[in-house]
Scaffold this active site. Structure first.
Site, PDB file in Angstrom:
ATOM      1  CG  ASP A 157      16.002 -21.301  27.966  1.00  0.00           C
ATOM      2  OD1 ASP A 157      15.701 -22.405  27.452  1.00  0.00           O
ATOM      3  OD2 ASP A 157      15.489 -20.233  27.595  1.00  0.00           O
ATOM      4  CB  ALA A 177      10.593  -9.690  26.038  1.00  0.00           C
TER       5      ALA A 177
END
Length: 503
Positions: A283, A132
């Site tokens: 993350d 993205a």
């Protein structure tokens, strides 16, 4: 025939980066491995270590294989340490896609024009990756937002590469003696889930919302607000956050940020997520963390999260406490009790292996000991003993390494054990004693209230089912006996016939 063209590219890369011998060495012995070692190999990069060649090969195969390498780097229970370290260097950076396509994707997903959706929309993306890219915008209500939009037509490309990976993994399991230990099909399945989770931006929105509720009014962490009316599986609209990148130490010092407090906050946030919430941002590398002017962290990018059961928390707490007490016997028995170790594993052998890899780590001052390194060493032992390490714990280990590295970058004297121990002890104390027993009884009471009235009927049904199964088993056994008898009668008849004919 696109898949055939792609397969040709992969095989060509296999040759160009001299990976035949590498595969043979990882897969053990056997005639297939011997054949791979005999294959002609390119002279290119012959002086580079195998782990470097593998990283370069994955980079050349594009974003999907880069992401696969990143996932593989988090599995020290499956691959050697030097490979895990090298694959962790893979960077998921690609040029942005056409702004026109970005607008079309947003308008198609949200069902309105960009002008109706946003008062301002910056055409040039501020960040771009393989899945993205992100645009800065402003809503008509005045809030500044970040708009994340998936790359168009991405799914067919992903499915093609995943199909080829599954095909290759299946053959690795069939052909190589060590193929099953490396669990290639399991790794590809894990990667498949990871990718499809990242492709669903509504899931990311929900992750951000959950983390935001968990840290509502926190003095340590800010989670951006999600604007659900502007979100779909292809588009995510989230509050724009201003802050200093956590890796910019010079700027943080110039802004008067308390680095010591910030480092402690990072560890406290991590263990709060693990032991209080059982839900953690998985993350947390420096690119996904900003620092606000009021000394709080700002979390970004919620595509990957981990969840932990009470059983997982117990495993972690027992192991960490046992490690720091150097009670390697308890570490070994905890693994055997978990059921993740083969049934024939001897506790004494596992204890000796854990001691051999961990004792050098614990010879340092306690403030210099790395929790993440302890878990990594444990996973390396697990690889030798065929321990089934749960994916959520692998995610946790990667996150812990990131948090530690970041914390010690901010404060070289950070003592993780000092911050972590109260969480571990508090959680363990909460699992035993009268209060814990009463809490568990209250939690289970609704289920028992539903189960108990129907228990006699269920027991009766279970007995009937067992009887029927016994009858089925007896019938199958009888059929097999009759088949064997018929076979022997046929053999005897043939032998007698041959005797008569020979006379």
């Amino acid at each position: 025939m696109k898949w055939l063209k792609r397969l040709t590219v992969i095989v060509g890369t296999f040759y160009r980066y001299r990976l035949a011998g590498l595969c043979a060495s990882l897969m053990g012995s056997g005639w297939i491995c011997a054949l791979l070692k005999m294959m002609p190999q390119s002279s290119k990069l012959k002086n580079e270590p195998p782990a470097v060649r593998l990283r370069l090969a994955l980079e050349s195969l594009g974003p999907i294989f880069i992401k696969f390498g990143q996932v593989l780097s988090t599995r020290p229970d499956l691959i050697p340490h030097d490979y895990a370290v090298e694959l962790a260097k893979l960077q998921d950076k690609v040029p942005p896609f056409d702004a026109r396509l970005s607008r079309e994707q947003i308008e198609k997903s949200l069902g309105q024009s960009i002008e109706k959706l946003y008062a301002e929309f910056e055409t040039e993306p501020i960040a771009s990756a393989s899945i993205a890219q992100v645009h800065k915008a402003r809503l008509h209500s005045g809030e500044r937002v970040a708009v994340k939009v998936l790359r168009p037509n991405l799914l067919p490309l992903i499915e093609q590469d995943l199909s080829l990976m599954r095909f290759g993994a299946a053959w690795v399991e069939r052909l190589f003696s060590d193929g099953r230990r490396l669990k290639p099909l399991e790794v590809v399945a894990e990667f498949d889930k990871y990718l499809h989770d990242e492709l669903d931006l509504m899931r990311e929105a929900a992750n951000a919302g959950q983390l935001g509720r968990n840290f509502h009014n926190s003095n340590m962490l800010i989670v951006p607000k999600v604007f659900y009316d502007y979100c779909t599986s292809d588009v995510l609209t989230i509050e724009w956050m201003d802050g200093t990148p956590v890796a910019d130490i010079a700027k943080l010092k110039a802004d008067g940020i308390d680095l010591h407090k910030l480092a402690d906050y990072g560890v406290e946030i991590f263990f709060t997520q693990v032991f209080r919430d059982g839900f953690f941002h998985a993350d947390m590398h420096p690119g996904n963390i900003l620092v606000a002017a009021d000394n709080r962290y700002i979390a970004l990018d919620f595509g990957i999260v981990g969840t932990l059961t009470d059983y997982d928390k117990r495993y972690l707490a027992i192991n960490f406490l046992a490690f720091f007490n150097r009670d390697y016997r308890r570490v070994a028995t905890a693994h055997i009790e978990s059921g993740w170790v083969p049934a024939d594993t001897r506790a004494e052998e596992l204890e000796a292996a854990v001691r051999a890899v961990c004792e050098p780590v614990f010879n340092k001052p306690i403030s210099q000991i790395s929790f993440g390194l302890v878990l990594m060493r444990l996973f390396e032992v697990s690889r030798r003993f065929n321990v089934e390490i749960q994916p959520q714990l692998v995610l946790l280990q990667k996150t812990l390494l990131n948090i530690e590295g970041l914390g010690r970058q901010l404060d070289p004297d950070l003592d993780l054990w000092k911050t972590a121990k109260p969480f571990l002890v508090k959680w363990m104390n909460g699992q035993v004693g009268p209060k814990a027993l009463w809490r568990n009884l209250k939690n289970e009471a609704p289920d028992w209230a539903q189960i108990i009235p129907s228990l006699p009927r269920k027991i009766s049904a279970l007995i009937d089912e067992n009887r029927q199964q016994e009858m089925r088993d007896a019938y199958i056994h009888l059929v097999k006996v009759q088949q064997r008898q018929s076979l022997w009668l046929a053999v005897i008849a043939v032998v007698l016939l041959l005797i008569l004919l020979l006379k």
